[in-house]
Design a protein around this motif. Structure first.
Motif, PDB file in Angstrom:
ATOM      1  N   ASP A 177      57.669  47.300  -9.864  1.00 49.30           N
ATOM      2  CA  ASP A 177      57.629  48.329  -8.825  1.00 49.30           C
ATOM      3  C   ASP A 177      56.229  48.494  -8.244  1.00 49.30           C
ATOM      4  O   ASP A 177      56.062  48.766  -7.055  1.00 49.30           O
ATOM      5  CB  ASP A 177      58.115  49.667  -9.405  1.00 49.30           C
ATOM      6  N   SER A 178      55.217  48.323  -9.079  1.00 50.61           N
ATOM      7  CA  SER A 178      53.839  48.559  -8.658  1.00 50.61           C
ATOM      8  C   SER A 178      53.331  47.543  -7.641  1.00 50.61           C
ATOM      9  O   SER A 178      52.314  47.789  -6.979  1.00 50.61           O
ATOM     10  CB  SER A 178      52.908  48.563  -9.875  1.00 50.61           C
ATOM     11  N   VAL A 179      54.022  46.410  -7.498  1.00 47.42           N
ATOM     12  CA  VAL A 179      53.551  45.373  -6.569  1.00 47.42           C
ATOM     13  C   VAL A 179      54.514  45.113  -5.424  1.00 47.42           C
ATOM     14  O   VAL A 179      54.213  44.317  -4.522  1.00 47.42           O
ATOM     15  CB  VAL A 179      53.247  44.051  -7.302  1.00 47.42           C
ATOM     16  N   LYS A 180      55.666  45.756  -5.438  1.00 49.09           N
ATOM     17  CA  LYS A 180      56.648  45.535  -4.369  1.00 49.09           C
ATOM     18  C   LYS A 180      56.043  45.868  -3.009  1.00 49.09           C
ATOM     19  O   LYS A 180      55.371  46.883  -2.835  1.00 49.09           O
ATOM     20  CB  LYS A 180      57.883  46.397  -4.614  1.00 49.09           C
ATOM     21  N   GLY A 181      56.275  44.963  -2.059  1.00 54.63           N
ATOM     22  CA  GLY A 181      55.748  45.149  -0.717  1.00 54.63           C
ATOM     23  C   GLY A 181      54.333  44.635  -0.520  1.00 54.63           C
ATOM     24  O   GLY A 181      53.853  44.553   0.608  1.00 54.63           O
ATOM     25  N   ARG A 182      53.664  44.295  -1.629  1.00 51.49           N
ATOM     26  CA  ARG A 182      52.282  43.781  -1.536  1.00 51.49           C
ATOM     27  C   ARG A 182      52.184  42.338  -2.013  1.00 51.49           C
ATOM     28  O   ARG A 182      51.390  41.562  -1.474  1.00 51.49           O
ATOM     29  CB  ARG A 182      51.342  44.647  -2.366  1.00 51.49           C
ATOM     30  N   PHE A 183      52.959  41.970  -3.030  1.00 52.24           N
ATOM     31  CA  PHE A 183      52.898  40.624  -3.607  1.00 52.24           C
ATOM     32  C   PHE A 183      54.162  39.853  -3.231  1.00 52.24           C
ATOM     33  O   PHE A 183      55.251  40.425  -3.119  1.00 52.24           O
ATOM     34  CB  PHE A 183      52.814  40.688  -5.130  1.00 52.24           C
ATOM     35  N   THR A 184      53.995  38.537  -3.080  1.00 52.58           N
ATOM     36  CA  THR A 184      55.127  37.666  -2.802  1.00 52.58           C
ATOM     37  C   THR A 184      55.051  36.432  -3.699  1.00 52.58           C
ATOM     38  O   THR A 184      54.023  35.741  -3.718  1.00 52.58           O
ATOM     39  CB  THR A 184      55.139  37.219  -1.334  1.00 52.58           C
ATOM     40  N   ILE A 185      56.127  36.180  -4.412  1.00 48.93           N
ATOM     41  CA  ILE A 185      56.200  34.992  -5.258  1.00 48.93           C
ATOM     42  C   ILE A 185      57.017  33.916  -4.557  1.00 48.93           C
ATOM     43  O   ILE A 185      58.001  34.222  -3.870  1.00 48.93           O
ATOM     44  CB  ILE A 185      56.796  35.322  -6.643  1.00 48.93           C
ATOM     45  N   LEU A 202      51.649  32.987  -6.147  1.00 51.00           N
ATOM     46  CA  LEU A 202      51.728  34.437  -6.015  1.00 51.00           C
ATOM     47  C   LEU A 202      50.734  34.855  -4.939  1.00 51.00           C
ATOM     48  O   LEU A 202      49.512  34.753  -5.148  1.00 51.00           O
ATOM     49  CB  LEU A 202      51.403  35.131  -7.339  1.00 51.00           C
ATOM     50  N   GLN A 203      51.247  35.291  -3.812  1.00 52.37           N
ATOM     51  CA  GLN A 203      50.398  35.804  -2.743  1.00 52.37           C
ATOM     52  C   GLN A 203      50.225  37.291  -2.959  1.00 52.37           C
ATOM     53  O   GLN A 203      51.214  38.041  -3.005  1.00 52.37           O
ATOM     54  CB  GLN A 203      51.034  35.538  -1.375  1.00 52.37           C
ATOM     55  N   MET A 204      48.984  37.722  -3.090  1.00 54.83           N
ATOM     56  CA  MET A 204      48.687  39.120  -3.392  1.00 54.83           C
ATOM     57  C   MET A 204      47.910  39.719  -2.230  1.00 54.83           C
ATOM     58  O   MET A 204      46.785  39.296  -1.947  1.00 54.83           O
ATOM     59  CB  MET A 204      47.881  39.226  -4.693  1.00 54.83           C
ATOM     60  N   ASN A 205      48.512  40.677  -1.558  1.00 50.69           N
ATOM     61  CA  ASN A 205      47.882  41.372  -0.444  1.00 50.69           C
ATOM     62  C   ASN A 205      47.696  42.845  -0.797  1.00 50.69           C
ATOM     63  O   ASN A 205      48.354  43.357  -1.703  1.00 50.69           O
ATOM     64  CB  ASN A 205      48.745  41.260   0.805  1.00 50.69           C
TER      65      ASN A 205
END
Length: 118
Positions: free
Chosen positions: A61-69, A80-83
């Motif tokens: 939940d803490s990374v939803k909407g910011r990270f993409t695997i 893992l793309q981390m924005n």
């Protein structure tokens, strides 16, 4: 056995982006799930994101909407793309793979440090 090699960690300011990559090599019949976990000092290792061989994804939940695997099954890689990184994302990030080699096994990468400064 599968060996996992990670790359892409580093130091970034809050709000910035990083991309982690993990490549699997070795002998296996099939890689099922691949994922990224992280462990901050004094905390337990936790799932960040996972992806099946069919492309279904699961995120903390803490990374939803910011990270993409994402993964490339032909190359046996997972990224893992981390924005929108936050200081609380600071941790050692580990690549994980569940694969079939006679039986269902699990392999871990050596970890890559991600540090987000405020």
């Amino acid at each position: 056995q599968v060996q996992l090699v990670e790359s892409g960690g580093g130091l970034v300011q809050a709000g910035g982006s990083l991309r982690l990559s993990c490549a699997a090599s070795g002998w296996f019949h099939r890689i099922n799930d691949m994922g990224w976990y992280r462990q901050a000092p004094g905390k337990q290792r936790e799932l960040v994101a996972a992806i099946t061989s069919g492309g279904s994804t699961n995120y903390a939940d803490s990374v939803k909407g910011r990270f993409t695997i994402s993964r490339d099954n032909a190359k046996n890689t997972v990224d893992l793309q981390m924005n929108g990184l936050k200081p609380e994302d600071t941790a050692v990030y580990y690549c994980n793979a569940r694969y079939l080699a006679g039986s269902l096994l699990t392999s871990w990468g050596q970890g890559t440090q991600v540090t987000v400064s405020s």
